[in-house]
Design a protein around this motif. Structure first.
Motif, PDB file in Angstrom:
ATOM      1  N   PRO A  33       0.810  -1.219   0.000  1.00 56.96           N
ATOM      2  CA  PRO A  33       0.000   0.000   0.000  1.00 56.96           C
ATOM      3  C   PRO A  33       0.842   1.267   0.000  1.00 56.96           C
ATOM      4  CG  PRO A  33       0.188  -0.838   2.219  1.00 56.96           C
ATOM      5  CD  PRO A  33       0.887  -1.837   1.341  1.00 56.96           C
ATOM      6  N   LEU A  34       0.170   2.342  -0.331  1.00 61.68           N
ATOM      7  CA  LEU A  34       0.667   3.687  -0.069  1.00 61.68           C
ATOM      8  C   LEU A  34       0.101   4.102   1.287  1.00 61.68           C
ATOM      9  CD1 LEU A  34       1.896   6.444  -1.160  1.00 61.68           C
ATOM     10  CD2 LEU A  34      -0.425   6.925  -1.954  1.00 61.68           C
ATOM     11  N   ILE A  86      -4.445   1.883  -6.347  1.00 57.79           N
ATOM     12  CA  ILE A  86      -3.383   2.656  -7.001  1.00 57.79           C
ATOM     13  C   ILE A  86      -3.381   2.378  -8.499  1.00 57.79           C
ATOM     14  CG2 ILE A  86      -0.883   2.969  -7.200  1.00 57.79           C
ATOM     15  CD1 ILE A  86      -0.753   2.349  -4.163  1.00 57.79           C
ATOM     16  N   ASP A  87      -3.529   1.095  -8.869  1.00 59.67           N
ATOM     17  CA  ASP A  87      -3.593   0.745 -10.293  1.00 59.67           C
ATOM     18  C   ASP A  87      -4.788   1.413 -10.969  1.00 59.67           C
ATOM     19  OD1 ASP A  87      -1.355  -0.881 -10.612  1.00 59.67           O
ATOM     20  OD2 ASP A  87      -2.393  -2.675  -9.929  1.00 59.67           O
ATOM     21  N   ARG A  88      -5.888   1.512 -10.239  1.00 58.56           N
ATOM     22  CA  ARG A  88      -7.133   1.991 -10.844  1.00 58.56           C
ATOM     23  C   ARG A  88      -7.172   3.506 -10.989  1.00 58.56           C
ATOM     24  NH1 ARG A  88     -11.552   2.824  -7.927  1.00 58.56           N
ATOM     25  NH2 ARG A  88     -10.753   1.466  -6.262  1.00 58.56           N
ATOM     26  N   ILE A  89      -6.665   4.244  -9.980  1.00 57.50           N
ATOM     27  CA  ILE A  89      -6.829   5.700  -9.994  1.00 57.50           C
ATOM     28  C   ILE A  89      -5.518   6.455 -10.210  1.00 57.50           C
ATOM     29  CG2 ILE A  89      -8.847   5.526  -8.502  1.00 57.50           C
ATOM     30  CD1 ILE A  89      -7.180   6.535  -6.185  1.00 57.50           C
ATOM     31  N   THR A  93      -3.523  10.658  -7.559  1.00 55.88           N
ATOM     32  CA  THR A  93      -4.840  10.696  -6.921  1.00 55.88           C
ATOM     33  C   THR A  93      -4.856   9.836  -5.674  1.00 55.88           C
ATOM     34  OG1 THR A  93      -5.879  11.036  -9.071  1.00 55.88           O
ATOM     35  CG2 THR A  93      -7.303  10.320  -7.289  1.00 55.88           C
ATOM     36  N   ALA A  94      -4.185   8.680  -5.717  1.00 56.13           N
ATOM     37  CA  ALA A  94      -4.109   7.810  -4.544  1.00 56.13           C
ATOM     38  C   ALA A  94      -3.431   8.523  -3.379  1.00 56.13           C
ATOM     39  CB  ALA A  94      -3.353   6.527  -4.889  1.00 56.13           C
ATOM     40  N   LEU A  95      -2.410   9.294  -3.674  1.00 57.14           N
ATOM     41  CA  LEU A  95      -1.701  10.044  -2.641  1.00 57.14           C
ATOM     42  C   LEU A  95      -2.650  11.020  -1.956  1.00 57.14           C
ATOM     43  CD1 LEU A  95       1.006  10.747  -1.302  1.00 57.14           C
ATOM     44  CD2 LEU A  95       1.435  12.329  -3.186  1.00 57.14           C
ATOM     45  N   ALA A  96      -3.431  11.744  -2.740  1.00 57.86           N
ATOM     46  CA  ALA A  96      -4.381  12.702  -2.167  1.00 57.86           C
ATOM     47  C   ALA A  96      -5.442  11.987  -1.339  1.00 57.86           C
ATOM     48  CB  ALA A  96      -5.025  13.524  -3.276  1.00 57.86           C
TER      49      ALA A  96
END
Length: 207
Positions: A33-34, A86-89, A93-96
């Motif tokens: 994960p992030l 993460i792959d999807r978005i 964007t995942a970071l935000a």
């Protein structure tokens, strides 16, 4: 060795009752994960662990010790985004989204996040547009090195993510995640080539 200070936090606390330092861990990994950490700093936060500094420069043992001390005196929020999302978005964007979750985690712990001044590690503001309220925001390069609140957020997030990857490693021993934490080392990439990726790998990062 550069030690973080509370100089910037003290300056920002003249404008807001709370400073929330934010930093991420796992952005460049190919598996796992992030995780974004958010640390709430106030006028009452006058001390911090002696060895608090850029988490990447600390030994594992020291980092765990610092995180345990931080948990006793600082409110910490964590936001997690898994590999599939993460792959999807996409990673930006995942970071935000992870940062919003970390701030929401602080709110659930009673931190008045709507009154906070956010201190963001980096070179540009990638967060404000994703928050419901319009926070005061300061972006500072190398804040994880120089600013105690961001160093605290990064340290706690790294310990949490490292523990998670060590747990995953017991389920998927071929990839040695307890050592590489999901980053694309030569041995890790060789293991992917031999055994294939898992559901914890960021599939779009492997092509």
């Amino acid at each position: 060795m550069i030690w973080p200070t509370s100089d910037l936090e003290s300056e920002l606390l003249a404008r807001a009752p709370i400073v929330i330092g934010i930093d991420e861990v796992g952005r460049g990994a190919v598996a796992g994960p992030l995780v974004v950490g958010a640390a709430a700093w106030t006028h009452e936060t006058v001390t911090w662990p002696e060895w608090l500094r850029d988490s990447k420069t600390l030994s594992v043992k020291r980092r765990v010790s610092v995180a345990a001390e931080l948990a006793e005196s600082v409110d910490i929020g964590l936001g997690w985004i898994d590999a599939d999302t993460i792959d999807r978005i996409g990673i930006v964007t995942a970071l935000a989204h992870a940062a919003v979750r970390a701030v929401d985690d602080l709110a659930r712990k009673g931190v008045q996040v709507q009154d906070a001044h956010i201190l963001l590690d980096g070179t540009h503001d990638w967060l404000s547009e994703h928050l419901e309220h319009a926070p005061q925001m300061t972006v500072r390069a190398k804040a994880d090195r120089d600013c105690v609140s961001v160093a605290a957020a990064a340290c706690f997030a790294k310990v949490a993510r490292d523990d998670y990857m060590a747990d995953l490693a017991r389920l998927h021993p071929h990839y040695a995640w307890e050592r590489n934490r999901g980053y694309g080392t030569a041995a890790h990439m060789a293991a992917i080539a031999e055994h294939g990726p898992t559901g914890h790998h960021r599939q779009t990062w492997l092509h």
